[in-house]
Design an enzyme around this catalytic site. Structure first.
Site, PDB file in Angstrom:
ATOM      1  N   ARG A 239      -2.271   3.639   9.118  1.00 56.29           N
ATOM      2  CA  ARG A 239      -3.654   3.941   9.444  1.00 56.29           C
ATOM      3  C   ARG A 239      -4.546   3.025   8.627  1.00 56.29           C
ATOM      4  O   ARG A 239      -4.202   2.610   7.518  1.00 56.29           O
ATOM      5  CB  ARG A 239      -4.003   5.400   9.091  1.00 56.29           C
ATOM      6  CG  ARG A 239      -3.599   6.432  10.125  1.00 56.29           C
ATOM      7  CD  ARG A 239      -4.432   6.318  11.393  1.00 56.29           C
ATOM      8  NE  ARG A 239      -4.109   7.365  12.355  1.00 56.29           N
ATOM      9  CZ  ARG A 239      -3.191   7.264  13.290  1.00 56.29           C
ATOM     10  NH1 ARG A 239      -2.470   6.159  13.377  1.00 56.29           N
ATOM     11  NH2 ARG A 239      -2.986   8.246  14.145  1.00 56.29           N
ATOM     12  N   GLU A 268     -12.114   1.057  11.947  1.00 52.92           N
ATOM     13  CA  GLU A 268     -11.907   0.503  13.285  1.00 52.92           C
ATOM     14  C   GLU A 268     -12.642   1.336  14.332  1.00 52.92           C
ATOM     15  O   GLU A 268     -12.831   2.547  14.158  1.00 52.92           O
ATOM     16  CB  GLU A 268     -10.409   0.429  13.605  1.00 52.92           C
ATOM     17  CG  GLU A 268      -9.691   1.764  13.630  1.00 52.92           C
ATOM     18  CD  GLU A 268      -8.207   1.608  13.914  1.00 52.92           C
ATOM     19  OE1 GLU A 268      -7.720   2.310  14.824  1.00 52.92           O
ATOM     20  OE2 GLU A 268      -7.527   0.814  13.229  1.00 52.92           O
ATOM     21  N   HIS A 286      -4.827  -1.846  17.291  1.00 54.63           N
ATOM     22  CA  HIS A 286      -4.271  -0.484  17.250  1.00 54.63           C
ATOM     23  C   HIS A 286      -3.511  -0.163  18.547  1.00 54.63           C
ATOM     24  O   HIS A 286      -3.826   0.791  19.263  1.00 54.63           O
ATOM     25  CB  HIS A 286      -5.373   0.551  17.010  1.00 54.63           C
ATOM     26  CG  HIS A 286      -4.862   1.856  16.463  1.00 54.63           C
ATOM     27  ND1 HIS A 286      -5.615   2.679  15.676  1.00 54.63           N
ATOM     28  CD2 HIS A 286      -3.657   2.468  16.581  1.00 54.63           C
ATOM     29  CE1 HIS A 286      -4.916   3.752  15.335  1.00 54.63           C
ATOM     30  NE2 HIS A 286      -3.716   3.641  15.884  1.00 54.63           N
TER      31      HIS A 286
END
Length: 325
Positions: A239, A268, A286
């Site tokens: 993460r 993000e 991602h």
């Protein structure tokens, strides 16, 4: 459906056939696009809902919960739940679920895609070719780093970390790991436990697979990067926030480590734009779980968790069992 049938709100579009099937059972309020909802729009989306199906990119905080006083279920599409105020949900009697298991192998595949791309300069050399710079073959052109026989350090030996380790055996790698506790399967996957600092110093490639929490915030910062080999490669599929991105930018720019490959970032989809100017980093948006089969399975599991809880059953993937007390 009666007037009292629970309303399910979705923050993002899922697959059409899943929406069609779900809509036969429950009234839905579905965001048909992939654009994140601004806070006011998110509050309107959940108003009057009994259940909410958000994604890991949607912040479900106390203000969202206040906008939906009748909410009973938050069924996250994703394994990580750091986007949800779980304590606030539990205090309100709201069940929180996630989607573990279905994305394990796909995410482990992505770790290897990033590792190999960074080791062999795949995206950089492709751009160089596309730009028309390739006019000869040269012995010392785009020299990468061997993966076979190298030492792989895995930070977080859960299900995804174990899947990454299993793949490493095919490359004849030495596998070391660190974790909150010793992994029960370490002999099976051929991995040796090391404290984090020792792992950082020993590893040629380091894959981060820990969940994000206050305890793992900036787990890898300037001090940890300084312990890595100068040619080591850091891969983050965990993460954003597990790595101090600003410290990583500085380490890469100064070539204090060999490179990095990142699928996740702090804040993000906003991220430190300085990464774009660095030649020794691979960047992806991602997409660790982004295969068609896996994303469908994630959405379906979130739906199944949600509907089980609405039927009064124990949700299969509850992350706050204290709510039952």
């Amino acid at each position: 459906m009666t007037q009292n049938t629970p309303l399910i709100a979705l923050t993002r579009a899922v697959f059409d056939d899943q929406i069609t099937t779900l809509s036969r059972q429950y009234p839905l309020r579905s965001n048909q696009g992939d654009e994140p909802l601004a806070p006011a729009a998110l509050h309107a989306q959940v108003a009057g809902a009994t259940a909410l199906i958000p994604t890991v990119a949607d912040r479900i905080d106390a203000a969202v919960l206040d906008a939906a006083p009748g909410l009973k279920v938050v069924s996250n599409v994703g394994v990580g739940t750091n986007n949800i105020d779980i304590a606030a949900c539990t205090a309100r009697g709201i069940v929180v679920t996630n989607t573990p298991g279905v994305l394990t192998e796909t995410t482990a595949d992505m770790a290897w895609a990033l590792l190999m791309a960074a080791a062999r300069h795949v995206p950089q050399s492709e751009r160089w070719l596309r730009e028309g710079a390739w006019d000869r073959w040269a012995l010392q052109q785009w020299l990468g780093k061997d993966v076979h026989g190298a030492t792989l350090g895995i930070v977080g030996m859960g299900t995804i970390g174990s899947a990454v380790a299993r793949r490493a055996r095919g490359f004849g790698m030495k596998i070391v790991y660190t974790n909150r506790s010793r992994a029960a399967n370490e002999a099976e996957i051929g991995a040796s436990f090391m404290p984090l600092d020792e792992l950082l110093a020993a590893s040629d490639f380091i894959v981060l697979v820990v969940p994000y929490s206050p305890a793992t915030h900036h787990l890898i910062g300037a001090a940890q990067l300084a312990k890595m080999k100068r040619d080591a490669v850091l891969i983050n599929i965990a993460r954003g926030g597990v790595v101090d991105d600003a410290a990583l930018v500085e380490a890469l720019a100064a070539q204090r480590i060999g490179g990095a490959a990142l699928d996740v970032f702090e804040n993000e989809p906003k991220f430190d734009r300085r990464f774009l100017d660095l030649p020794n980093v691979v960047l992806t948006p991602h997409i660790g779980s982004a295969s068609l089969a896996t994303r469908r399975a994630m959405a379906q599991l979130a739906i199944d968790n949600c509907t089980a809880a609405l039927r009064g059953e124990r949700a299969p993937n509850m992350v706050n069992p204290d709510v039952l007390k």
